[in-house]
Design an enzyme around this catalytic site. Structure first.
Site, short mmCIF file in Angstrom:
data_model
loop_
_atom_site.label_atom_id
_atom_site.label_comp_id
_atom_site.label_asym_id
_atom_site.label_seq_id
_atom_site.Cartn_x
_atom_site.Cartn_y
_atom_site.Cartn_z
N TYR A 67 2.34 41.16 -26.30
CA TYR A 67 1.36 41.07 -25.21
C TYR A 67 1.97 41.65 -23.92
O TYR A 67 3.15 41.40 -23.64
CB TYR A 67 1.00 39.58 -25.03
CG TYR A 67 0.12 39.30 -23.85
CD1 TYR A 67 -1.22 39.69 -23.85
CD2 TYR A 67 0.60 38.62 -22.74
CE1 TYR A 67 -2.04 39.43 -22.76
CE2 TYR A 67 -0.21 38.35 -21.65
CZ TYR A 67 -1.53 38.76 -21.66
OH TYR A 67 -2.33 38.49 -20.59
N LYS B 212 -7.63 31.47 -24.31
CA LYS B 212 -8.32 32.25 -25.33
C LYS B 212 -9.12 31.32 -26.25
O LYS B 212 -9.99 30.61 -25.78
CB LYS B 212 -7.31 33.11 -26.08
CG LYS B 212 -6.29 33.82 -25.15
CD LYS B 212 -6.93 34.83 -24.19
CE LYS B 212 -6.01 35.29 -23.06
NZ LYS B 212 -4.73 35.86 -23.49
N ASP C 202 4.11 33.03 -30.71
CA ASP C 202 2.90 33.01 -29.88
C ASP C 202 1.71 33.03 -30.85
O ASP C 202 1.43 34.05 -31.48
CB ASP C 202 2.91 34.24 -28.96
CG ASP C 202 1.71 34.27 -28.01
OD1 ASP C 202 0.66 33.69 -28.36
OD2 ASP C 202 1.83 34.88 -26.94
N ARG D 89 2.51 15.91 -11.36
CA ARG D 89 3.22 17.08 -11.89
C ARG D 89 4.01 16.66 -13.12
O ARG D 89 4.09 17.38 -14.11
CB ARG D 89 4.14 17.70 -10.82
CG ARG D 89 5.10 18.74 -11.40
CD ARG D 89 5.74 19.66 -10.37
NE ARG D 89 6.06 19.04 -9.10
CZ ARG D 89 7.07 18.17 -8.90
NH1 ARG D 89 7.86 17.82 -9.89
NH2 ARG D 89 7.26 17.66 -7.70
#
Ligand code: PLP
Length: 398
Positions: free
Chosen positions: A115, A212, A187, A63
């Site tokens: 978004y 994306k 972003d 992690r």
């Protein structure tokens, strides 16, 4: 000017590590020292052997850190021309990490067309912690200036925006943010570092949905934050480890496969989108086309300045009703009817019935989202097949 070529002179001075095409393939990608394996292996480890208590070789627990993830983080930082990168299990995980920096009483200014998932985490997750969000038209710099106040700690920018492809001035927005000692985070999911590098314009950090274009093959969900600030990177790392929205080594491997071809894919995405936008603009079935590469786009000049090319996303308004637009998106065969974007395959969707259906109709129409609006993520198939597919769908619907 309705066309835009790469600035050859700017390209002539490569960044550290070479031009972006070279960095995409090599940054963070050393052959494995033990075996010579050319590609970063998938380090499927949760834990690592220590030489003595507390004496590890860079990794203790996955992690906190994993070698496959490290290579991807270095690769992404290099693509943005940045010092530091951090990866997350989704774009939302990355966005959440930026919001983790805020405290009760803080204020955020952002676009009124961000978004949907970003709007949701702002209003439905963080407002309850007494953090306030102002949604304004970020193409209107006066409106942004008016919205900022001493408590403003973050100006959150998207450009181009979804689904109308509005283009926001990163440099001007970063300046406004910095006047109030706020961070400006961009972003950069729609443009990707192949077309736009927000840190060069003064942004403090860049956020990505790797799902994306960076992944590029519609087969992985991921997110990233990159920055030049060591202090910010350390904070991102603290929350990355403390909150735990970290990606699996296999997901990191998939994104690393994707980033290698990012510049070539983006070239074709842009070329296809530019040609399709022109063709749609001349088409009898179409009222309006929203694409920053068209001279008619309201921020075309800004886009030409800020971006190396205009991207693979566009939307258009059908000269028809909501149900006719539905018929179009149901009738295409090459374009798949789906949300998301940025994969090699072309996708088509109807914001009023899908991605933006949660917004009441009156509000939606007032925001410029007509019933007949159709959004496409232009893939890298042959352009003629894309045109023929849309032509047949228009004929079926109108
Ligand atoms: C998809 C997307 C996100 C969210 O990313 P996920 O990987 O789906 O969590 C954030 N911003 C933009 C612009 C997006 O398109």
């Amino acid at each position: 000017m309705d066309d835009h070529e790469h600035d050859e002179e700017a390209d002539a001075t490569p960044e550290e590590g070479g031009h972006i095409e070279t960095r995409a393939i090599h940054a963070g990608q050393e052959p494995d020292p033990e075996t010579g394996a050319l590609m970063t292996p998938i380090f499927a480890n949760s834990t690592y052997e220590q030489d003595a208590p507390g004496e590890h070789r860079g990794y203790e627990y996955s992690r906190t850190g994993n070698p496959t993830r490290t290579d991807l983080e270095e690769n992404l930082a290099a693509l943005e021309g940045a010092e530091f990168g951090r990866c997350f299990s989704s774009g939302m995980g990355a966005i959440n990490t930026v919001l983790n920096l805020l405290e009760s009483g803080d204020h955020v200014v952002t676009g009124d067309d961000v978004y949907g998932g970003t709007h949701r985490i702002f209003t439905q997750v963080y407002e309850k912690y007494d953090i306030e969000f102002d949604f304004v038209d970020t193409t209107d710099l006066d409106a942004v200036r008016e919205a900022t106040r001493p408590e403003t700690e973050l100006v959150w920018v998207e450009t181009p925006t979804n689904p109308l492809m509005r283009v926001n001035d990163i440099g001007a927005l970063a300046e406004i943010a910095h006047e109030d000692d706020a961070l400006c985070v961009v972003d950069n999911t729609f443009a990707t570092p192949a077309l736009q590098r927000p840190l060069e314009h003064g942004a403090d950090a860049v956020c990505h949905s790797l799902t994306k274009y960076l992944g590029g093959h519609s087969d992985v969900v991921g997110g990233a934050l990159v920055t030049d600030s060591e202090e910010l990177d350390e904070e991102f790392g603290f929350y990355q480890n403390s909150v735990g929205a970290t990606p699996s080594p296999f997901d990191c491997f998939l994104v690393l496969r994707g980033t290698k071809t990012l510049p070539v894919r983006m070239d074709r995405h842009c070329e296809n989108a530019r040609e399709l936008a022109r063709w749609l603009d001349d088409h009898d079935a179409v009222d309006t086309v929203h694409y920053p590469g068209l001279a008619s786009h309201p921020q075309h000049d800004l886009a030409a300045e800020q971006m190396d090319d205009f991207g693979g996303m566009l939307s258009f308004e059908l000269d028809g009703t909501l149900s006719q637009a539905s018929t179009v998106v149901e009738s295409t065969e090459v374009f798949a009817l789906a949300e998301s974007l940025g994969g090699v395959e072309s996708l088509i969707e109807q914001p009023a019935a899908m991605t933006h259906a949660a917004i009441p109709r009156e509000e939606r129409v007032a925001a410029g989202l007509a019933d007949g609006l159709i959004r496409v993520s232009v893939g890298i198939e042959h352009l003629d097949d894309l045109k023929a597919d849309l032509d047949a769908a228009f004929a079926a619907a109108l």
